[in-house]
Design an enzyme around this catalytic site. Structure first.
Site, mmCIF file in Angstrom:
data_model
loop_
_atom_site.group_PDB
_atom_site.id
_atom_site.type_symbol
_atom_site.label_atom_id
_atom_site.label_comp_id
_atom_site.label_asym_id
_atom_site.label_seq_id
_atom_site.Cartn_x
_atom_site.Cartn_y
_atom_site.Cartn_z
ATOM 1 N N ASP A 39 -17.054 21.021 2.699
ATOM 2 C CA ASP A 39 -17.069 21.710 1.414
ATOM 3 C C ASP A 39 -15.675 22.010 0.881
ATOM 4 O O ASP A 39 -15.505 22.227 -0.331
ATOM 5 C CB ASP A 39 -17.827 23.040 1.530
ATOM 6 C CG ASP A 39 -19.301 22.862 1.854
ATOM 7 O OD1 ASP A 39 -19.746 21.712 1.985
ATOM 8 O OD2 ASP A 39 -19.999 23.892 1.997
ATOM 9 N N HIS B 117 -49.112 -0.716 2.227
ATOM 10 C CA HIS B 117 -50.101 -0.077 1.355
ATOM 11 C C HIS B 117 -51.164 0.611 2.200
ATOM 12 O O HIS B 117 -51.618 0.045 3.192
ATOM 13 C CB HIS B 117 -50.780 -1.137 0.475
ATOM 14 C CG HIS B 117 -51.871 -0.586 -0.386
ATOM 15 N ND1 HIS B 117 -51.615 0.133 -1.534
ATOM 16 C CD2 HIS B 117 -53.224 -0.641 -0.251
ATOM 17 C CE1 HIS B 117 -52.767 0.486 -2.079
ATOM 18 N NE2 HIS B 117 -53.759 0.028 -1.323
ATOM 19 N N GLY C 67 -29.703 25.087 -9.497
ATOM 20 C CA GLY C 67 -29.398 23.979 -8.593
ATOM 21 C C GLY C 67 -30.382 23.985 -7.437
ATOM 22 O O GLY C 67 -31.435 24.643 -7.479
#
Length: 464
Positions: free
Chosen positions: A310, A443, A182
């Site tokens: 988490d 660009h 991962g």
């Protein structure tokens, strides 16, 4: 009497400290309980210090390939100890920044281990073992995660290590086996390979970075093999013998068992949640499959108790925890935030080449029943990438063929982690593929590849 606050946050990682600051901005009296460094794992042992190490490795890579840019560099040396020291200094500076923000926002910092108690109380045990209770109308659990340990891959902190130890090794190892591919695994693979460690990655699944689009996974594997990293997919570590001077790693592969000798084994097999000892059982907070159960605004089944980051369902990412913290406290404050769209969360991996993605993979979009248009633009056709000497990789975009909805984007190449936000914003605004094609991109830039990939999906690409 316990000191009383409007909000107490347990944990000061990117979920906890952000929630605390936003709550203070909204007029709440806030305290944060933290047992270690302010900023949590992300600032001190994760996101930030690893990026400092990655940058040092990248600079060293540039120097080693300076001749490719018409520059001669002689006698360049890598100082591993100084690389580690720089990483720790960067982390320390970020943690001090959180201290400044806490003072600025009048947030009280309480040092110690926080535990929920009934009656809207938080018990804090300080380093010397003393306990004190604090009261709050609202309590947010933001206790985060730690490195997961496999039963057959016990971390001893010396020969078998996890990510924290990998950031503070005293000397560069000659060889390393990394178990898991991962984000943590492939980032450390890049760092250590760049400084001269012989790196082998062992991955249980068929592709490295297995959560990414399959074409991205194959491109990273190609780039890593070219850089000299050995990769073993469809493989698993049976055992590690650390009794001798080196580690003997027994690996089960599709063609049979192999034994790899190395100096260090790095376990990078995911994250476990920090739920032990924080009072969930005593207060009746519901937990399923190792995660606290919450609603769309992070309220648990216990009134006045919330959870973010988490420890709740969703990707274990710093920016997700921060977003959840903000939504949570805005809802507490009586605002009307929108629930987080978990299908529009960008994921970034900071190896070289970098990886960035959001939304559906091609495989997932088809599985969801969409008829799709897919466009791909290689950086080998990009003027800016050629000028920068960074032609590896591509941008891949996926649109719904019927309505033009932007279903997903997957990038691998230099600086793509800085480019993915365009896609996140565009998807949030329900921008179609045609609108991206007609939006003039500057660009020469790497970001032109997004427009060109969209044009490729609709048969209008110019430069390939």
């Amino acid at each position: 009497m316990a000191a009383t606050f409007d909000l107490i946050v347990i944990g000061s990682g990117p979920g906890g400290y952000v929630a605390a600051i936003r709550a203070s901005q909204l007029g709440m009296k806030v305290a944060v309980v933290e047992r270690s460094e302010l900023g949590g794992i992300c600032l001190n042992w994760g996101c930030i210090p690893t990026k400092a190490l990655l940058k040092s490795a990248q600079v060293y890579d540039y120097i080693k390939h300076a001749a490719d840019y018409g520059i001669t560099v002689s006698d360049a040396k890598m100082n591993f100890t100084e690389m580690i020291a720089r990483s720790r200094n960067v982390a320390g500076g970020m943690s001090k920044g959180i201290q400044f923000l806490f003072k600025k926002n009048k947030i009280e910092q309480i040092a110690g281990f926080g535990k929920l108690k009934k009656g809207n109380l938080v018990e804090v045990t300080s380093a010397d073992g003393k306990k004190a209770d604090y009261s709050a109308k609202h309590i947010i659990l933001a206790t985060g995660g730690r490195a997961r340990e496999l039963p057959n891959l016990k971390i001893d902190g010396q020969k078998v290590i996890e990510y924290r130890k990998a950031m503070v090794l005293e000397k560069k190892p000659e060889s390393m086996v990394i178990v898991g591919s991962g984000a943590i695994g492939v980032e450390f693979a890049y760092v250590y390979n760049s400084v001269g460690t012989k790196v082998t990655i062992v991955e249980f699944l068929p592709n490295i970075v297995p959560n990414e689009d399959e074409e991205v996974s194959k491109q990273l594997e190609k780039s890593y093999r070219k850089a000299g990293i050995d990769i073993m997919t469809n493989s698993s570590v049976d055992s590690v013998d650390t009794s001798g001077k080196s580690c003997k790693v027994k690996v089960k592969t599709p063609t049979g068992e192999q034994v790899i000798e190395c100096e260090i084994v790095l376990s990078a097999v995911g994250v476990s949640t920090n739920l032990e000892g924080i009072g969930l059982e005593e207060t009746g907070v519901k937990v399923e499959q190792g995660r606290v159960v919450v609603d769309d605004f992070y309220q648990t089944n216990v009134p006045g108790v919330y959870a973010i980051g988490d420890i709740v369902k969703g990707p274990a990412l710093a920016h997700v925890a921060s977003a959840e913290g903000i939504i949570c406290v805005e809802k507490i404050a009586g605002h009307h935030p929108q629930p987080l769209n978990y299908n529009n969360i960008p994921g970034c991996t900071y190896c070289q080449p970098e990886i960035a993605s959001v939304g559906y993979t091609e495989k997932a979009a088809k599985a969801a029943g969409y008829e799709i248009k897919v466009g791909k633009f290689p950086f080998s056709a990009s003027g800016k990438a050629s000028a920068a000497g960074a032609k590896d990789g591509f941008v891949k975009v996926i649109f719904d063929a019927k309505y033009g909805e932007w279903l997903g984007a997957h990038m691998i190449g230099a600086n793509v982690t800085e480019m993915i936000a365009e896609v996140v914003v565009a998807r949030n605004l329900e921008t179609t593929g045609v609108e991206i094609i007609k939006s003039v991109h500057p660009h020469p830039t790497m970001s032109e590849a997004i427009m060109e990939a969209a044009a490729a999906a609709y048969g209008e690409v110019i430069h390939i």
